[in-house]
Each structure stands twice: as C-alpha cells, then as structure tokens.
Design an enzyme around this catalytic site. Sequence first.
Site, short mmCIF file in Angstrom:
data_model
loop_
_atom_site.label_atom_id
_atom_site.label_comp_id
_atom_site.label_asym_id
_atom_site.label_seq_id
_atom_site.Cartn_x
_atom_site.Cartn_y
_atom_site.Cartn_z
N ASP A 30 -3.26 -10.97 -1.66
CA ASP A 30 -3.71 -10.35 -0.41
C ASP A 30 -5.20 -10.02 -0.56
OD1 ASP A 30 -4.05 -7.91 1.47
OD2 ASP A 30 -1.96 -8.39 1.85
N ASP A 49 -4.04 -12.53 4.63
CA ASP A 49 -5.33 -12.07 5.16
C ASP A 49 -6.49 -12.52 4.27
OD1 ASP A 49 -4.51 -10.37 3.13
OD2 ASP A 49 -4.65 -8.54 4.32
N HIS A 100 0.80 -1.23 0.00
CA HIS A 100 0.00 0.00 0.00
C HIS A 100 0.83 1.28 0.00
CE1 HIS A 100 -3.63 -2.26 0.51
NE2 HIS A 100 -3.30 -2.71 1.70
N HIS A 110 -6.57 -7.33 0.26
CA HIS A 110 -6.66 -5.90 -0.08
C HIS A 110 -6.04 -5.64 -1.46
CE1 HIS A 110 -6.74 -6.02 4.39
NE2 HIS A 110 -7.72 -5.15 4.20
#
Length: 428
Positions: free
Chosen positions: A184, A272, A149, A186
Amino acid sequence: MESGGNSLPSGSDGMKRKISYFYDPEVGNYYYGQGHPMKPHRIRMTHALLAHYGLLQHMQVLKPIAAKDRDLCKFHADDYVAFLRGITPETQQDQLRQLKRFNVGEDCPVFDGLYSFCQTYAGGSVGGAIKLNHGGCDIAINWAGGLHHAKKCEASGFCYVNDIVLAILELLKIHERVLYVDIDIHHGDGVEEAFYTTDRVMTVSFHKFGDYFPGTGDVRDIGYGKGKYYSLNVPLDDGIDDESYHSLFKPIMGKVMEVFRPGAVVLQCGADSLSGDRLGCFNLSIKGHAECVKYMRSFNVPLLLLGGGGYTIRNVARCWCYETGVALGIELDDKMPQHEYYEYFGPDYALHVAPSNMENKNSRYLLDDIRTKLLDNLSRLQHAPSVPFQERPPNTELQERDEDEDDGDERWDPDFDMDVDRKAIINI
C-alpha cells in the site's frame, strides 16, 4: 536470492496453486458517505471482473463467516469493540466523547451497517488464515481485507478493525514465524505497532514517507526488544516506477525469505500505490504492482493476499482481478469482457493502464542507500530464530459457510478470558 520471481509460466513457479477466495455479496453495499474516497463497491467490481474473466471456476469461492465479538477482541480492546457494535448514525450525536476517544467521525465515519462491515472483512481474513492453517489451500484471498491502520483501541485511516493482525494471530497458532509485507502507498502502522516487540512476526512496509499519512515508517524504525530488526521500513518518494520499486522489493524480500524463513506470508496489496490513484502519488503499473504478488508466490509458502487502500476504483478492480490471475497462474486478456460495470473502464475497456510521465523523485543514490541500510539490518539477524512454543492456543476449527444456516446471535461476554496482552503491543 532472487529465485523465480519473474517466471510464472515456466519452471517450478508454473505449478498451479489451490486458491480459496473469500467474498460476501453484501460487501459492496456498505457506504462510507458522500464524497468519502473509500468505496467498498470496488470489491463488487473486482468480483464481477473475476466472474467474467472466468476465474471463479478455478477457485474455491467461500462466503466468510462473520467475525464475532470475541474474535475481534483477540486484538482489539473490548470497550472499543462494544462501541463499534453499538454506534449508529442515529445515536452518534449522543456519544461525542466516545467518538473522539475512539477516533471515529471524519476519516472513519459512522455509517449504516458499520459493525457488520467490520465483521465481514475481518471474517474473510481470519477465515483465509484458518484455511491455510488446515492445508485447505496454498493461497487464500480476501480483497475486502487489508485494513492496516486500525489500532487496538481506535480507528484510523478508514480502518476500524485490523483484520490483518487478527489473521496473523491465527497463523501464529500453527507457524512459528509469519511474514507481513505491505505494498500500500501508506505505511502499515497498525500491523507494525501490534508486533513491534516480537521476533515471531516480521513486518516489511514499502510506502511514501515525508509529510504523508500516517507519518510513521522511517527507515530507522526497526523494532524493539526481542523485535529489534524484525520491523523493516522502506520509505519512498513521489513518482516511483516499476523498475525502481523492484530494485528494492526483490533484493530485500529475497533476503527476508532467506533469513527469516516464515511459515506463512501475509501480503497486503493496497492499490493506492498504482499510477493515477486519487489519493496516491506513486507511478506503478498494474503489472509492476502484481510483480510483488508473483515474486512472493514464487517461494511456495502459504500465502494470504489481502486488499487495502485504492481510491481510483476502476484501477483497483483491474489490479486485484489481474493479481487473482497471477495467484492462479492464469494470464488474462487485456481486452476486458463485457459485464455490468463495463462503462467504468472506458474509453479503452482494457485491463491494463499505462503509467504516467510524472517525475520519479527517487534517485538511484536514494534507492541504493535504502537498500544498503535494510540489507545491513537483515544481516544482523540470526538465521531463522528458533522459537520455543509456549502452550499453544487451540487451533480454530475449520467451518465452511452454509448460507442457509444461521449461527445464532452469539454476543460478546465481558467475562471471557483474554489471551493477549492488554497493551497496544501484542505479547507473544
């Protein structure tokens, strides 16, 4: 083109790979703060499992060389890097404006050793890329990396420095095309943004989309300019299981490999997306997650495996240990060996955990629609764009870390020449 993705023990994919594994024993000591879900301790737990399963003896184990200021500035703005280097828990109250400017504070707190932590995890990813560039291994692993990120001028989503972008820039010194794949939960927004306008890096992200951090990653976001169709986004809903996930992952990644033909692959293995994650809402088993590693490994292209998210830390360690076994071509016993973190894994003390019975909100119609759209986008690409090499930056020399040797305290020089464009998007 679903070639060999399932057949680890037999055929050409049963071939052993040479693995370089990057690990710093200090990484587990960094602490984001009480109640914060990101826990670097999970890297130490993973390492302990690797040791007790006997996997370390099958790999070259390397301590990463800490990334220097000038290394980080190959992507990040120099004032942001200088801020990260200087900020401490004691001085942060005097720098409230800077904290706000660089998005440091809540999700991305200031903690003791913050800059050393960034140097360590970035050093492992860049070191892995250098090792691959020199042909020193087939697969490089840095479970401390994968912080996807972070932006050029700001921290985001527990990430301060984007080690992935730095590693890809290193790989681009040797390879005309580099593929980035992100599993992931995200969206891999920082990496996509960095390479959004180039056809030399294709980014493919499989993620939860819709009222979920970071909010980007729509299927309609496809890249811009020369990079049009070189960003692929696979937006998913809650509860996706192994079968649904691979009904997209394998046909899409098979077509990407056929059309893009990368010289190297970077796979961000954020855990995750596993069932039962503290922050996640997918329903993948560890074997289902690892099937992505197995599939990308089957193409026999230089591969950099990185960590990422993952907040139920016992399952993160399970996952990355199992995926290290997949990289090596070694099947691991489900019965966990006794080790210093054994009590984390009760009451079953098993490597694998069953997925839950949560509802899969990804209908067959939705999955078919996404797959059709993305395969259509890929059909618009010319096969393997020919990229004329401009004058290439010098290849970074391969340095093996001698732990007794201090490499001095080389500080950032504000007058050195930057070799990347100053905008948020890299110009390559």
